[in-house]
Design a protein around this motif. Structure first.
Motif, PDB file in Angstrom:
ATOM      1  N   ASN A 148       1.054  -1.229  -0.053  1.00 54.38           N
ATOM      2  CA  ASN A 148       0.095  -0.129   0.156  1.00 54.38           C
ATOM      3  C   ASN A 148       0.794   1.067   0.001  1.00 54.38           C
ATOM      4  OD1 ASN A 148      -1.585   2.303   0.683  1.00 54.38           O
ATOM      5  ND2 ASN A 148      -3.108   0.904   1.155  1.00 54.38           N
ATOM      6  N   ASN A 149       0.931   1.993  -1.104  1.00 51.83           N
ATOM      7  CA  ASN A 149       1.541   3.205  -1.128  1.00 51.83           C
ATOM      8  C   ASN A 149       1.252   4.210  -0.756  1.00 51.83           C
ATOM      9  OD1 ASN A 149       3.832   1.671  -2.521  1.00 51.83           O
ATOM     10  ND2 ASN A 149       2.506   2.149  -4.642  1.00 51.83           N
ATOM     11  N   ASN A 150      -0.138   4.247   0.057  1.00 55.74           N
ATOM     12  CA  ASN A 150      -0.776   5.495   0.610  1.00 55.74           C
ATOM     13  C   ASN A 150      -0.407   5.604   2.051  1.00 55.74           C
ATOM     14  OD1 ASN A 150      -2.288   6.018  -1.776  1.00 55.74           O
ATOM     15  ND2 ASN A 150      -4.008   4.499  -1.246  1.00 55.74           N
ATOM     16  N   ILE A 151       0.333   4.771   2.451  1.00 52.08           N
ATOM     17  CA  ILE A 151       1.005   4.898   3.874  1.00 52.08           C
ATOM     18  C   ILE A 151       2.286   5.351   4.057  1.00 52.08           C
ATOM     19  CG2 ILE A 151       1.396   3.742   6.172  1.00 52.08           C
ATOM     20  CD1 ILE A 151      -0.695   1.467   5.243  1.00 52.08           C
ATOM     21  N   ALA A 152       2.599   6.280   4.419  1.00 52.63           N
ATOM     22  CA  ALA A 152       3.925   7.094   4.570  1.00 52.63           C
ATOM     23  C   ALA A 152       4.437   7.156   6.193  1.00 52.63           C
ATOM     24  CB  ALA A 152       3.780   8.406   4.109  1.00 52.63           C
ATOM     25  N   LEU A 153       5.137   6.238   6.313  1.00 51.86           N
ATOM     26  CA  LEU A 153       5.788   6.236   7.725  1.00 51.86           C
ATOM     27  C   LEU A 153       7.047   6.158   7.696  1.00 51.86           C
ATOM     28  CD1 LEU A 153       4.988   5.437  10.789  1.00 51.86           C
ATOM     29  CD2 LEU A 153       5.292   3.109  10.168  1.00 51.86           C
ATOM     30  N   ALA A 154       7.564   7.217   8.485  1.00 49.86           N
ATOM     31  CA  ALA A 154       9.333   7.081   8.570  1.00 49.86           C
ATOM     32  C   ALA A 154       9.596   6.007   9.672  1.00 49.86           C
ATOM     33  CB  ALA A 154       9.539   8.485   9.073  1.00 49.86           C
ATOM     34  N   LYS A 155      10.621   5.217   9.193  1.00 52.96           N
ATOM     35  CA  LYS A 155      11.235   4.258   9.866  1.00 52.96           C
ATOM     36  C   LYS A 155      12.143   4.836  10.724  1.00 52.96           C
ATOM     37  CE  LYS A 155      10.658   0.070   9.511  1.00 52.96           C
ATOM     38  NZ  LYS A 155      10.110  -0.883  10.120  1.00 52.96           N
ATOM     39  N   GLU A 156      12.936   4.390  11.762  1.00 52.61           N
ATOM     40  CA  GLU A 156      13.931   4.830  12.591  1.00 52.61           C
ATOM     41  C   GLU A 156      15.291   5.423  11.803  1.00 52.61           C
ATOM     42  OE1 GLU A 156      12.024   1.767  15.602  1.00 52.61           O
ATOM     43  OE2 GLU A 156      12.469   1.803  13.615  1.00 52.61           O
ATOM     44  N   LEU A 157      15.321   4.484  10.695  1.00 50.24           N
ATOM     45  CA  LEU A 157      16.631   4.515   9.985  1.00 50.24           C
ATOM     46  C   LEU A 157      16.248   5.153   8.545  1.00 50.24           C
ATOM     47  CD1 LEU A 157      18.130   0.955  10.838  1.00 50.24           C
ATOM     48  CD2 LEU A 157      19.009   3.102  11.921  1.00 50.24           C
ATOM     49  N   PRO A 158      17.328   5.766   7.916  1.00 45.91           N
ATOM     50  CA  PRO A 158      17.135   6.793   6.931  1.00 45.91           C
ATOM     51  C   PRO A 158      17.389   5.563   5.636  1.00 45.91           C
ATOM     52  CG  PRO A 158      19.661   6.896   7.591  1.00 45.91           C
ATOM     53  CD  PRO A 158      18.859   5.993   8.615  1.00 45.91           C
ATOM     54  N   LEU A 159      16.219   4.553   5.531  1.00 48.87           N
ATOM     55  CA  LEU A 159      16.157   3.709   4.552  1.00 48.87           C
ATOM     56  C   LEU A 159      14.853   3.776   4.150  1.00 48.87           C
ATOM     57  CD1 LEU A 159      18.137   0.873   6.374  1.00 48.87           C
ATOM     58  CD2 LEU A 159      19.099   2.209   4.351  1.00 48.87           C
ATOM     59  N   ALA A 160      14.647   3.316   2.532  1.00 49.72           N
ATOM     60  CA  ALA A 160      13.247   3.214   2.004  1.00 49.72           C
ATOM     61  C   ALA A 160      12.638   2.149   2.574  1.00 49.72           C
ATOM     62  CB  ALA A 160      13.357   3.105   0.511  1.00 49.72           C
ATOM     63  N   SER A 161      11.290   2.300   2.882  1.00 44.40           N
ATOM     64  CA  SER A 161      10.259   1.197   3.584  1.00 44.40           C
ATOM     65  C   SER A 161       9.054   1.030   2.745  1.00 44.40           C
ATOM     66  CB  SER A 161       9.866   1.839   4.948  1.00 44.40           C
ATOM     67  OG  SER A 161       9.005   2.825   4.976  1.00 44.40           O
ATOM     68  N   VAL A 162       8.750  -0.147   3.035  1.00 49.81           N
ATOM     69  CA  VAL A 162       7.288  -0.537   2.118  1.00 49.81           C
ATOM     70  C   VAL A 162       6.201  -0.828   3.352  1.00 49.81           C
ATOM     71  CG1 VAL A 162       6.283  -2.473   0.638  1.00 49.81           C
ATOM     72  CG2 VAL A 162       8.752  -1.539   0.343  1.00 49.81           C
ATOM     73  N   SER A 163       4.864  -0.493   2.939  1.00 49.82           N
ATOM     74  CA  SER A 163       3.968  -0.710   3.818  1.00 49.82           C
ATOM     75  C   SER A 163       3.117  -1.786   3.227  1.00 49.82           C
ATOM     76  CB  SER A 163       2.905   0.261   4.139  1.00 49.82           C
ATOM     77  OG  SER A 163       3.593   1.383   5.051  1.00 49.82           O
ATOM     78  N   LEU A 164       2.662  -2.802   3.806  1.00 51.23           N
ATOM     79  CA  LEU A 164       1.864  -4.101   3.808  1.00 51.23           C
ATOM     80  C   LEU A 164       0.627  -3.955   4.555  1.00 51.23           C
ATOM     81  CD1 LEU A 164       4.832  -5.365   3.537  1.00 51.23           C
ATOM     82  CD2 LEU A 164       3.473  -6.629   1.983  1.00 51.23           C
ATOM     83  N   VAL A 165      -0.697  -4.521   3.687  1.00 54.80           N
ATOM     84  CA  VAL A 165      -1.912  -4.456   4.577  1.00 54.80           C
ATOM     85  C   VAL A 165      -2.710  -5.616   4.196  1.00 54.80           C
ATOM     86  CG1 VAL A 165      -4.128  -3.091   4.915  1.00 54.80           C
ATOM     87  CG2 VAL A 165      -1.979  -1.780   4.474  1.00 54.80           C
ATOM     88  N   LYS A 166      -3.249  -6.229   5.345  1.00 51.76           N
ATOM     89  CA  LYS A 166      -4.220  -7.168   5.183  1.00 51.76           C
ATOM     90  C   LYS A 166      -5.463  -6.849   5.791  1.00 51.76           C
ATOM     91  CE  LYS A 166      -4.919 -12.021   5.595  1.00 51.76           C
ATOM     92  NZ  LYS A 166      -4.477 -13.606   5.774  1.00 51.76           N
ATOM     93  N   GLU A 167      -6.575  -6.599   5.249  1.00 53.53           N
ATOM     94  CA  GLU A 167      -7.920  -6.288   5.859  1.00 53.53           C
ATOM     95  C   GLU A 167      -8.949  -7.689   5.740  1.00 53.53           C
ATOM     96  OE1 GLU A 167      -9.564  -2.272   5.457  1.00 53.53           O
ATOM     97  OE2 GLU A 167      -7.827  -2.045   3.699  1.00 53.53           O
ATOM     98  N   SER A 168      -9.692  -7.782   6.863  1.00 58.37           N
ATOM     99  CA  SER A 168     -10.545  -8.767   6.974  1.00 58.37           C
ATOM    100  C   SER A 168     -11.843  -8.460   6.465  1.00 58.37           C
ATOM    101  CB  SER A 168     -10.723  -9.263   8.464  1.00 58.37           C
ATOM    102  OG  SER A 168     -10.809  -8.411   9.385  1.00 58.37           O
TER     103      SER A 168
END
Length: 170
Positions: free
Chosen positions: A150-170
């Motif tokens: 899901n590219n609509n979630i922007a969350l900064a991680k603790e380290l300066p590295l690119a991250s990816v968000s994944l979602v599972k909805e019921s």
């Protein structure tokens, strides 16, 4: 092969085991991706006994350690704590905030056992999400369990590295 997944208890033994496996997996995961100084600072800030005791005492967190033949092989943290993306407003939500297995114990049965315990902890939630670094070796594994990027979630991680968000909805 004896595999056991246990909740981490906030006593010396539990904190020592968690600190060991968290630091060891962090060193494996981030070696060569950040400087040694950044890695040492990250481990010191996140996995020292005082921080871990506070985290373990939070009712929002559940830490698990997976053992293979009695040796700590990996750990996970399931939480409802922290910033929640607006897209989840009004939904019950949990995040698999940490999921790491030491390379020498990276057997499919170990990984599956730890992840399925995480899923059992989140079974009553309307959504589960994971935010991981884009080089994380478990991204395809998470997707095989029905998690979608899901590219609509922007969350900064603790380290300066690119991250990816994944979602599972019921």
């Amino acid at each position: 092969m004896k595999i056991e997944t246990k909740f981490v208890i906030g006593n010396k033994q539990g904190i020592d085991a968690l600190a060991f496996v968290a630091a060891a997996t962090a060193r494996q995961k981030f070696a060569g991706k950040i400087s040694d100084q950044q890695l040492d600072e990250y481990i010191s800030a996140n996995f020292n006994p005082d921080v871990l005791m506070i985290e373990l005492n939070s009712l929002s967190n559940q830490y698990l350690i997976i053992y293979l033949e009695g040796q700590p092989a990996g750990y996970a943290r399931v939480t409802s704590k922290g910033t929640q993306p607006p897209m989840f407003d009004g939904k019950t939500l949990a995040r698999i905030a940490d999921f790491n297995v030491l390379k020498e114990f990276s057997d499919d049965a170990v990984i599956k056992s730890l992840f399925e315990k995480c899923l059992s902890l989140t079974a009553r939630q309307q959504a589960i999400w994971i935010n991981e670094y884009e080089f994380d070796p478990f991204l395809a594994f998470f997707e095989n369990y029905g998690f979608k990027r899901n590219n609509n979630i922007a969350l900064a991680k603790e380290l300066p590295l690119a991250s990816v968000s994944l979602v599972k909805e019921s």
